[in-house]
Design a protein around this motif. Structure first.
Motif, PDB file in Angstrom:
ATOM      1  N   UNK A   1      -9.615 -17.809   0.086  1.00  0.00           N
ATOM      2  CA  UNK A   1     -10.601 -16.992   0.458  1.00  0.00           C
ATOM      3  C   UNK A   1     -10.533 -16.221   1.705  1.00  0.00           C
ATOM      4  N   UNK A   2      -9.585 -16.568   2.645  1.00  0.00           N
ATOM      5  CA  UNK A   2      -9.323 -16.287   3.839  1.00  0.00           C
ATOM      6  C   UNK A   2      -8.492 -14.805   3.512  1.00  0.00           C
ATOM      7  N   UNK A   3      -7.710 -15.052   2.685  1.00  0.00           N
ATOM      8  CA  UNK A   3      -6.950 -13.751   2.301  1.00  0.00           C
ATOM      9  C   UNK A   3      -7.617 -12.717   1.727  1.00  0.00           C
ATOM     10  N   UNK A   4      -8.826 -13.279   0.733  1.00  0.00           N
ATOM     11  CA  UNK A   4      -9.578 -12.077   0.177  1.00  0.00           C
ATOM     12  C   UNK A   4     -10.252 -11.402   1.208  1.00  0.00           C
ATOM     13  N   UNK A   5     -10.779 -12.179   2.294  1.00  0.00           N
ATOM     14  CA  UNK A   5     -11.477 -11.232   3.216  1.00  0.00           C
ATOM     15  C   UNK A   5     -10.475 -10.460   4.177  1.00  0.00           C
TER      16      UNK A   5
ATOM     17  N   UNK B   1       0.828  -1.199   0.002  1.00  0.00           N
ATOM     18  CA  UNK B   1       0.120   0.037   0.122  1.00  0.00           C
ATOM     19  C   UNK B   1       1.047   1.169   0.125  1.00  0.00           C
ATOM     20  N   UNK B   2       1.844   1.173   0.805  1.00  0.00           N
ATOM     21  CA  UNK B   2       2.880   2.335   0.937  1.00  0.00           C
ATOM     22  C   UNK B   2       3.470   2.623  -0.581  1.00  0.00           C
ATOM     23  N   UNK B   3       3.783   1.580  -1.083  1.00  0.00           N
ATOM     24  CA  UNK B   3       4.514   1.558  -2.283  1.00  0.00           C
ATOM     25  C   UNK B   3       3.576   1.937  -3.637  1.00  0.00           C
ATOM     26  N   UNK B   4       2.269   2.081  -3.334  1.00  0.00           N
ATOM     27  CA  UNK B   4       1.356   2.336  -4.270  1.00  0.00           C
ATOM     28  C   UNK B   4       1.112   1.403  -5.328  1.00  0.00           C
ATOM     29  N   UNK B   5       1.090  -0.056  -4.656  1.00  0.00           N
ATOM     30  CA  UNK B   5       0.808  -1.035  -5.389  1.00  0.00           C
ATOM     31  C   UNK B   5      -0.518  -1.445  -5.016  1.00  0.00           C
ATOM     32  N   UNK B   6      -1.619  -1.264  -5.826  1.00  0.00           N
ATOM     33  CA  UNK B   6      -2.869  -1.418  -5.391  1.00  0.00           C
ATOM     34  C   UNK B   6      -3.484  -2.943  -5.993  1.00  0.00           C
ATOM     35  N   UNK B   7      -2.814  -3.639  -6.691  1.00  0.00           N
ATOM     36  CA  UNK B   7      -3.221  -4.733  -7.255  1.00  0.00           C
ATOM     37  C   UNK B   7      -2.774  -5.908  -6.435  1.00  0.00           C
ATOM     38  N   UNK B   8      -3.294  -6.959  -6.168  1.00  0.00           N
ATOM     39  CA  UNK B   8      -2.990  -8.289  -5.674  1.00  0.00           C
ATOM     40  C   UNK B   8      -3.447  -9.606  -6.136  1.00  0.00           C
ATOM     41  N   UNK B   9      -2.965 -10.644  -6.315  1.00  0.00           N
ATOM     42  CA  UNK B   9      -3.530 -11.925  -6.794  1.00  0.00           C
ATOM     43  C   UNK B   9      -3.674 -12.893  -5.586  1.00  0.00           C
ATOM     44  N   UNK B  10      -4.661 -13.202  -5.026  1.00  0.00           N
ATOM     45  CA  UNK B  10      -4.509 -13.808  -3.613  1.00  0.00           C
ATOM     46  C   UNK B  10      -4.662 -15.349  -3.926  1.00  0.00           C
ATOM     47  N   UNK B  11      -3.749 -16.143  -3.392  1.00  0.00           N
ATOM     48  CA  UNK B  11      -3.725 -17.601  -3.662  1.00  0.00           C
ATOM     49  C   UNK B  11      -3.315 -18.268  -2.468  1.00  0.00           C
ATOM     50  N   UNK B  12      -3.884 -19.578  -2.377  1.00  0.00           N
ATOM     51  CA  UNK B  12      -3.235 -20.336  -1.168  1.00  0.00           C
ATOM     52  C   UNK B  12      -1.894 -20.870  -1.188  1.00  0.00           C
ATOM     53  N   UNK B  13      -1.436 -20.948  -2.504  1.00  0.00           N
ATOM     54  CA  UNK B  13      -0.169 -21.653  -2.386  1.00  0.00           C
ATOM     55  C   UNK B  13      -0.240 -23.085  -2.510  1.00  0.00           C
ATOM     56  N   UNK B  14       0.811 -23.862  -2.828  1.00  0.00           N
ATOM     57  CA  UNK B  14       0.923 -25.293  -2.893  1.00  0.00           C
ATOM     58  C   UNK B  14       1.655 -25.720  -1.697  1.00  0.00           C
ATOM     59  N   UNK B  15       1.374 -27.049  -1.344  1.00  0.00           N
ATOM     60  CA  UNK B  15       2.369 -27.593  -0.077  1.00  0.00           C
ATOM     61  C   UNK B  15       3.577 -27.577  -0.407  1.00  0.00           C
ATOM     62  N   UNK B  16       4.436 -27.612   0.974  1.00  0.00           N
ATOM     63  CA  UNK B  16       5.852 -27.743   0.642  1.00  0.00           C
ATOM     64  C   UNK B  16       6.270 -29.303   0.041  1.00  0.00           C
ATOM     65  N   UNK B  17       7.025 -29.339  -0.723  1.00  0.00           N
ATOM     66  CA  UNK B  17       7.201 -30.677  -1.251  1.00  0.00           C
ATOM     67  C   UNK B  17       7.330 -31.873  -0.305  1.00  0.00           C
TER      68      UNK B  17
END
Ligand code: FAD
Length: 317
Positions: free
Chosen positions: A145-149, A113-129
């Motif tokens: 969805x928890x990140x979206x919230x 936010x401080x850097x003026x970056x107003x876009x995010x793609x929110x993901x769960x990510x995969x499990x560690x190998x």
């Protein structure tokens, strides 16, 4: 500008790319070398992936093995800021649940936010190998969805543990992932769509799809999304096949199908240079068909091969 503002203002299909941060210790120059040749096609936004830690075993004196946590591709936030500064193009950092507590996520979002970056793609990510299934961080998030919230709360000026007035709201435009061939953990497409709709209802404003090589899967997915009441733009993600190993590797890693016609052509190739030509031609045809169907944007997973993306873009934009 927000991704959704780009989409609303567009008079034709937009061009965007996804890049990976360089391996730890490498210079940011490799990022610029990947983006420079694509600037002539005026990407509307550049996504930068996020890579969580991995565990490796280091042999120590006496022969015992030490488990060490390493991050092979750090730098997502810094690269986004550098891209915005150098090219004046919107950068979209990926934020994942895996490896983050809610507080760490909040701090990362405050930095953005401080850097003026107003876009995010929110993901769960995969499990560690080394883990059989995704394990959320203690006091972290289990699903995207928890990140979206959480971002939705910050956009309403509600931060963790704070209930004082006069908090500054953030202003993030939120994208999430969708899977034309179903997310591999979902028991069926209906279940996957139910959770995708929940992400949209929680505040996601657009969807970027997993890569696919068969446009009919994307078109069917969009139709099913619309039937399920998902109305936001659905941006197709495209990957250009560049090597014979990807014939087995891409389905294994991304849980997608390679159509028989493409697989047959790749199998006939004797060199990776020939595979690249097949991959470029296939992607040009995919892109033309998608553009004819007025998709909002073509989003290219460059994965370190910007030259092939340039070849495709030069034929369709
Ligand atoms: P979610 O939306 O949380 O869904 C995960 C699974 O859980 C699905 O099967 C879904 O159906 C199910 N589900 C969702 N909500 C619930 C619920 N409440 N209850 C039960 N089940 C539920 N990975 C990275 O590590 N870094 C990246 O930068 C990155 N970028 C990506 C970009 C795109 C466009 C795509 C498509 C994927 C990307 N990935 C990235 C991979 C992604 O993290 C994985 O595919 C991950 O396994 C799922 O992420 P998701 O956000 O779709 O998860």
């Amino acid at each position: 500008m927000k991704v959704t503002e780009h989409l609303k203002a567009a008079k034709s299909t937009l061009f965007s790319i996804e890049i990976l941060p360089p391996l730890k210790g490498k210079s940011i120059q490799s990022i610029y070398e990947g983006i420079d040749p694509l600037m002539e096609f005026k990407p509307s936004f550049v996504d930068v992936t996020y890579h969580r830690e991995e565990y490796i075993y280091k042999k120590r004196e006496g022969g015992y093995l030490e488990k060490v946590s390493i991050r092979k591709r750090p730098g997502t936030v810094g690269i986004c800021a550098a891209i915005m500064n150098r090219y004046h193009v919107d950068a979209v950092p990926h934020i994942i649940c895996g490896g983050f507590t809610k507080e760490e996520t909040e701090s990362a979002l405050i930095d953005l936010h401080f850097l003026g970056i107003d876009n995010v793609l929110l993901l769960r990510g995969d499990s560690i190998k080394s883990e059989p299934a995704f394990i959320p961080e203690p006091n972290g998030h289990a699903y995207a969805i928890d990140l979206v919230r959480q971002v939705g709360e910050m956009n309403q000026a509600r931060y963790l543990h704070e209930d004082i007035n006069d908090m500054a709201p953030t202003n993030f435009c939120v994208g999430v992932a969708g899977y034309p061939e179903k997310h591999f953990e979902a028991p069926n497409m209906g279940s996957d769509l139910k959770y995708l709709k929940q992400k949209v209802d929680a505040g996601a404003e657009y969807i970027v799809t997993q890569m696919f090589f068969d446009n009919s899967k994307y078109f069917a997915f969009v139709e099913k999304c619309r039937e399920a009441g998902i109305k936001v733009p659905i941006i197709p993600g495209l990957k250009i096949m560049t090597g014979k190993k990807q014939l087995l590797g891409l389905p294994k890693i991304f849980k997608i199908d390679v159509p028989e016609a493409l697989a047959d052509e790749v199998e006939k190739c004797e060199t990776d240079a020939q595979v690249r030509e097949v991959g470029i031609e296939w992607c040009i045809q995919q892109s033309k068909e998608l553009m004819a169907a007025n998709v909002p944007c073509l989003h290219f997973y460059t994965m370190g091969s910007s030259e092939v993306t340039r070849r495709v873009a030069s034929q369709v934009f």
